[in-house]
Design a protein around this motif. Structure first.
Motif, mmCIF file in Angstrom:
data_model
loop_
_atom_site.group_PDB
_atom_site.id
_atom_site.type_symbol
_atom_site.label_atom_id
_atom_site.label_comp_id
_atom_site.label_asym_id
_atom_site.label_seq_id
_atom_site.Cartn_x
_atom_site.Cartn_y
_atom_site.Cartn_z
ATOM 1 N N GLU A 182 34.627 -36.648 42.160
ATOM 2 C CA GLU A 182 35.650 -36.707 42.893
ATOM 3 C C GLU A 182 35.534 -36.698 44.191
ATOM 4 O O GLU A 182 35.983 -35.946 45.143
ATOM 5 C CB GLU A 182 36.934 -35.724 42.505
ATOM 6 C CG GLU A 182 37.394 -35.850 41.046
ATOM 7 C CD GLU A 182 38.627 -34.958 40.674
ATOM 8 O OE1 GLU A 182 38.693 -33.910 41.365
ATOM 9 O OE2 GLU A 182 39.229 -35.118 39.758
ATOM 10 N N PRO A 183 34.510 -37.531 45.029
ATOM 11 C CA PRO A 183 34.144 -37.525 46.055
ATOM 12 C C PRO A 183 35.204 -37.907 47.229
ATOM 13 O O PRO A 183 34.996 -37.543 48.279
ATOM 14 C CB PRO A 183 32.679 -38.272 46.324
ATOM 15 C CG PRO A 183 33.296 -39.340 45.017
ATOM 16 C CD PRO A 183 33.848 -38.445 43.868
ATOM 17 N N VAL A 184 36.039 -38.550 46.767
ATOM 18 C CA VAL A 184 37.055 -39.301 47.738
ATOM 19 C C VAL A 184 38.272 -39.753 47.024
ATOM 20 O O VAL A 184 38.506 -39.792 45.704
ATOM 21 C CB VAL A 184 36.257 -40.464 48.462
ATOM 22 C CG1 VAL A 184 36.378 -41.652 47.174
ATOM 23 C CG2 VAL A 184 37.365 -41.241 49.269
ATOM 24 N N PRO A 229 39.316 -41.211 41.300
ATOM 25 C CA PRO A 229 38.494 -41.144 40.186
ATOM 26 C C PRO A 229 37.345 -40.099 40.153
ATOM 27 O O PRO A 229 37.072 -39.496 40.959
ATOM 28 C CB PRO A 229 37.676 -42.801 40.611
ATOM 29 C CG PRO A 229 37.730 -42.900 42.051
ATOM 30 C CD PRO A 229 39.117 -42.183 42.523
ATOM 31 N N ALA A 230 37.023 -40.039 38.835
ATOM 32 C CA ALA A 230 36.298 -38.688 38.535
ATOM 33 C C ALA A 230 34.721 -38.839 39.297
ATOM 34 O O ALA A 230 34.429 -38.114 40.081
ATOM 35 C CB ALA A 230 36.138 -38.550 36.944
ATOM 36 N N TRP A 277 31.843 -46.444 39.359
ATOM 37 C CA TRP A 277 32.914 -45.598 39.386
ATOM 38 C C TRP A 277 32.893 -45.220 37.862
ATOM 39 O O TRP A 277 33.271 -46.178 36.975
ATOM 40 C CB TRP A 277 34.298 -46.100 40.149
ATOM 41 C CG TRP A 277 34.145 -45.871 41.396
ATOM 42 C CD1 TRP A 277 33.986 -46.837 42.406
ATOM 43 C CD2 TRP A 277 34.421 -44.764 42.331
ATOM 44 N NE1 TRP A 277 34.047 -46.590 43.690
ATOM 45 C CE2 TRP A 277 34.336 -45.372 43.866
ATOM 46 C CE3 TRP A 277 34.443 -43.337 41.960
ATOM 47 C CZ2 TRP A 277 34.377 -44.459 44.807
ATOM 48 C CZ3 TRP A 277 34.491 -42.544 43.042
ATOM 49 C CH2 TRP A 277 34.531 -43.185 44.643
ATOM 50 N N PHE A 278 33.131 -44.024 37.422
ATOM 51 C CA PHE A 278 33.319 -43.848 36.165
ATOM 52 C C PHE A 278 34.154 -42.671 35.747
ATOM 53 O O PHE A 278 34.418 -41.672 36.554
ATOM 54 C CB PHE A 278 31.974 -43.128 35.413
ATOM 55 C CG PHE A 278 31.982 -42.617 34.135
ATOM 56 C CD1 PHE A 278 32.420 -43.366 33.109
ATOM 57 C CD2 PHE A 278 32.003 -41.517 33.598
ATOM 58 C CE1 PHE A 278 32.381 -43.023 31.639
ATOM 59 C CE2 PHE A 278 31.985 -40.845 32.545
ATOM 60 C CZ PHE A 278 32.124 -41.863 31.413
ATOM 61 N N MET A 279 35.180 -43.022 34.757
ATOM 62 C CA MET A 279 36.317 -42.134 34.334
ATOM 63 C C MET A 279 36.246 -42.093 32.990
ATOM 64 O O MET A 279 36.087 -42.942 32.127
ATOM 65 C CB MET A 279 37.701 -42.858 34.902
ATOM 66 C CG MET A 279 37.890 -42.787 36.436
ATOM 67 S SD MET A 279 39.417 -43.370 36.852
ATOM 68 C CE MET A 279 40.627 -42.146 36.136
ATOM 69 N N ALA A 280 36.577 -40.802 32.598
ATOM 70 C CA ALA A 280 36.606 -40.234 31.011
ATOM 71 C C ALA A 280 37.732 -39.620 31.050
ATOM 72 O O ALA A 280 38.049 -38.428 31.500
ATOM 73 C CB ALA A 280 35.104 -39.437 30.945
ATOM 74 N N GLU A 281 38.693 -40.236 30.174
ATOM 75 C CA GLU A 281 40.222 -39.706 30.241
ATOM 76 C C GLU A 281 40.629 -39.906 28.769
ATOM 77 O O GLU A 281 40.303 -41.011 28.207
ATOM 78 C CB GLU A 281 41.275 -40.460 31.080
ATOM 79 C CG GLU A 281 40.684 -40.384 32.581
ATOM 80 C CD GLU A 281 40.646 -39.157 33.099
ATOM 81 O OE1 GLU A 281 41.478 -38.029 32.632
ATOM 82 O OE2 GLU A 281 39.850 -39.167 34.274
ATOM 83 N N VAL A 282 41.329 -38.945 28.307
ATOM 84 C CA VAL A 282 41.966 -39.326 26.896
ATOM 85 C C VAL A 282 43.021 -40.354 26.813
ATOM 86 O O VAL A 282 43.027 -41.256 25.920
ATOM 87 C CB VAL A 282 42.812 -37.572 26.544
ATOM 88 C CG1 VAL A 282 43.824 -38.193 25.429
ATOM 89 C CG2 VAL A 282 41.835 -36.825 26.291
ATOM 90 N N THR A 333 38.363 -31.364 33.797
ATOM 91 C CA THR A 333 38.537 -31.313 31.977
ATOM 92 C C THR A 333 37.052 -30.951 32.010
ATOM 93 O O THR A 333 36.093 -31.302 32.438
ATOM 94 C CB THR A 333 38.947 -32.457 31.578
ATOM 95 O OG1 THR A 333 38.034 -33.657 31.921
ATOM 96 C CG2 THR A 333 40.318 -33.189 32.059
ATOM 97 N N GLU A 334 37.045 -30.499 30.433
ATOM 98 C CA GLU A 334 35.764 -30.225 29.681
ATOM 99 C C GLU A 334 34.928 -31.364 29.553
ATOM 100 O O GLU A 334 33.856 -31.456 29.705
ATOM 101 C CB GLU A 334 36.139 -29.405 28.538
ATOM 102 C CG GLU A 334 34.697 -29.175 27.696
ATOM 103 C CD GLU A 334 35.030 -28.663 26.228
ATOM 104 O OE1 GLU A 334 34.928 -27.404 26.001
ATOM 105 O OE2 GLU A 334 35.452 -29.183 25.451
ATOM 106 N N LEU A 335 35.977 -32.663 29.198
ATOM 107 C CA LEU A 335 35.133 -34.013 29.243
ATOM 108 C C LEU A 335 34.414 -34.163 30.303
ATOM 109 O O LEU A 335 33.406 -34.833 30.210
ATOM 110 C CB LEU A 335 36.360 -34.896 28.735
ATOM 111 C CG LEU A 335 35.844 -36.289 28.348
ATOM 112 C CD1 LEU A 335 34.860 -35.994 27.108
ATOM 113 C CD2 LEU A 335 37.309 -37.139 27.900
#
Length: 659
Positions: free
Chosen positions: A32-34, A46-47, A56-61, A12-14
């Protein structure tokens, strides 16, 4: 090491925007290393993984339904708690190996934090009204708690994510809870700058009807990486990374042992290298880990430009070359006139060049034309002036002097009021000298601050050369034929004026082996300058006395007798220099001129007549020139000399000269 352009694909662009944020803060990340799997075999990816912070950081709508289970497993927790118990309880457990344990953060929503600082009514940092104010949770979530915000230590710059962005909770421990309570670092200026940099990046055309229309679009980000071979590794990768050693172990029986031939780092599917740590991803070189095992910071175009400008400043300081000229050399190295609008690849080449030159400043090209003497002889007028102009900026940088001052120094060196009025020969001389000063700035210091001469001696010439045409000495008026040595003396201080080209005798021997002309010229120019005393060394005094003793000396001429006595005493004195006062010196010149001594050389006679004439004019002022408008006696004497009714070889040359 070289900078190379690589492409990174994001779901995603985000996600792409968050990668810019991390890069701006120089926080290594892996995308997304694993992929982890739950008990039902479903993949969970996870992103971002931040290895230094173990985050671990995720940015999702919208938060993935499995996020709670993953966050719990990443934290090494087996118990369900918090508002997400119900959702997490409905998902199969996710297995996260211990080496991947860390804090799991979720930024939910289509928004990206902005660069607005959060402050309360009393202008104090406020975590509830800052970059995250448009997010429902006022920040990120961890499993069972919110809001969390990115924060930075105001003392050591440590980066992390803590509840409400309280910096005293960071692992660095710089802020003691007892002294610093609730230090809201979520609006740290460095974070705001990173948010701003990420927001400025654009990969898709704007949709003004829906500002979030592109948030979920797949995005390819181009960036620079300081890792030679990275671009080739990405381009060659076939997506089936496996080392030759591993392939041989699978195909041969018995298995081949890992040997020293580097088979463990050569990829079996492409002509590149494979990571020696994971064996699953491409590497830029043998023995270099992939960017997942050891993430490296990428550079955006804006960051690359900023770094390049910073490196140029460092290079200018290291080389002593003016920054403007260094920028010109950098631009020449990538074939452009200006860096406005150049590609990311060109920025990478420029950065690589500048950092290589910083390691070895002598390897940097001067960027200046270096025509031979034969080539210079083929140039004339405007061509020479244009060539000389290219040296002014670099020379100003090398000498650390303002450009107008350097231009004045070059004009003085040429002996011309300006480049427009200089002859071709003067321009050629200035080009050669400017190049010499750039290569050796100390030679310029020697020119502007020459070593003082020994008492009774002479300053060394600042330059000598072979005369290209017949001319005459600017001091004694003796002929200087083509092919003979001529030169120029260092520029004197006021009230003396610079001399043009001198003959070899006036350059080296006029004080050690003086002629009568040399002594007469010393009397003339010392008087011209306003001095009441002419300084003579022992040899000069002997020449002057010898000439006086050959002419009748009336005993009633007290000033002439005083001159003879002073010269005799000076010759016998132990001091190397004696002083002859103005009136005795004038009387001696008058007596010599009146007697017209036998055997005097033609040049001596002409100089003697001119000196006697002008000393008399300065004494009696036959032109009636008023002294009041002139600041000093020297300027008045210059006016009298210029307006003489009988021009001489001395009035044609002007002065006063430092002889």
């Amino acid at each position: 090491m070289a900078y190379e352009v690589i492409k990174v694909e994001f779901r995603t662009e985000l996600h792409a925007r968050w990668s810019v944020f991390f890069d701006h803060l120089r926080v290594p990340w892996a995308y997304e290393p694993v992929t982890f799997y739950d008990s039902a075999g479903s993949p969970r990816t996870p992103a971002f993984w931040l290895p230094e912070q173990r985050i671990w950081f995720m940015a999702e709508v919208e938060a993935p339904v499995w996020w709670g289970r993953f966050a719990m497993a990443a934290a090494g927790c087996d118990e369900l708690f918090g508002d997400q118990d119900e959702e997490a309880d409905g998902c199969p457990p996710v297995e996260v190996p211990e080496e991947w344990h860390g804090k799991a953060l979720l930024a939910e929503g289509p928004f990206f934090p902005d660069d607005t600082a959060g402050v309360d009514t009393w202008d104090r940092p406020d975590p509830w009204d800052g970059p995250w104010r448009f997010h429902e949770a006022n920040g990120m979530s961890v499993y069972g708690d919110e809001p969390y915000q990115w924060t930075m230590c105001p003392q050591c710059g440590s980066f992390g994510a803590e509840f409400c962005g309280y910096a005293e909770r960071l692992p660095c421990g710089c802020l003691d809870d007892r002294e610093h309570h609730k230090v809201a670092g979520g609006s740290d200026k460095r974070l705001l700058a990173a948010y701003r940099a990420a927001q400025l990046e654009q990969w898709h055309e704007d949709d003004f009807t829906d500002p979030h229309a592109t948030v979920l679009l797949p995005t390819v980000r181009e960036a620079l990486v300081h890792q030679p071979g990275a671009a080739a590794a990405a381009a060659n990768c076939a997506g089936e990374c496996q080392s030759l050693a591993e392939q041989l172990r699978q195909e041969l029986c018995p298995p081949v042992a890992e040997d020293s031939e580097g088979l463990a780092t050569l990829c079996s599917a492409c002509p590149g290298f494979v990571c020696g740590q994971c064996g699953e991803r491409p590497a830029s070189a043998a023995g270099v880990p992939c960017r997942t095992c050891e993430p490296v910071v990428l550079l955006t175009e804006n960051q690359a430009r900023q770094r390049l400008n910073w490196r140029v400043e460092q290079l200018a300081a290291a080389t002593g070359i003016h920054g403007r000229r260094v920028n010109g050399i950098v631009n020449d190295s990538i074939g452009v006139k200006t860096r406005s609008g150049i590609s990311l690849a060109q920025l990478g080449v420029a950065l690589s060049n500048v950092e290589r030159w910083l390691e070895d400043p002598s390897s940097m090209p001067t960027g200046l034309p270096a025509p031979s003497s034969e080539d210079l002889d083929k140039l004339h007028g405007a061509e020479l002036r244009k060539l000389l102009a290219t040296y002014v900026g670099p020379l100003a940088g090398a000498l650390r002097e303002p450009i107008p001052f350097v231009q004045t120094q070059l004009n003085e060196w040429m002996g011309a009021p300006s480049r427009a009025e200089a002859t071709d020969e003067q321009l050629r001389d200035a080009i050669i000298q400017a190049r010499a000063w750039i290569e050796d700035p100390d030679s310029y210091r020697a020119y502007t601050h020459p070593e003082p001469p020994e008492p009774g001696g002479m300053t060394a010439p600042m330059r000598t050369k072979t005369a290209v045409a017949d001319s005459s000495c600017n001091l004694c008026a003796a002929p200087a034929m083509a092919g003979e040595l001529i030169g120029r003396m260092p520029h004197p201080r006021q009230p003396y004026v610079p001399m043009a080209w001198l003959c070899a005798h006036c350059l080296f021997d006029r004080r050690a082996k003086p002629r009568l002309t040399d002594v007469l010229l010393r009397v003339f120019h010392h008087t011209f300058s306003g001095s009441t005393t002419t300084l003579l060394n022992t040899t000069e005094a002997s020449v002057f006395l010898e000439a006086l003793l050959r002419v009748p000396a009336p005993e009633d001429d007290s000033h002439l007798q005083e001159a003879i006595t002073a010269l005799r005493q000076g010759i016998d004195a132990p001091e190397p220099v004696m002083g002859l006062s103005y009136r005795p010196a004038h009387a001696a010149v008058t007596a010599l001129h009146a007697a017209r001594p036998q055997g005097a050389a033609a040049g001596d006679a002409a100089v003697l007549a001119a000196v006697a004439q002008h000393l008399t004019e300065w004494q009696h002022n036959p032109q009636g020139i008023d002294q009041a408008p002139y600041k000093n006696r020297t300027l008045w004497r210059q006016a009298v000399l210029k307006s003489t009714l009988t021009p001489t070889i001395l009035s044609q040359r002007g002065g006063p000269f430092w002889v």
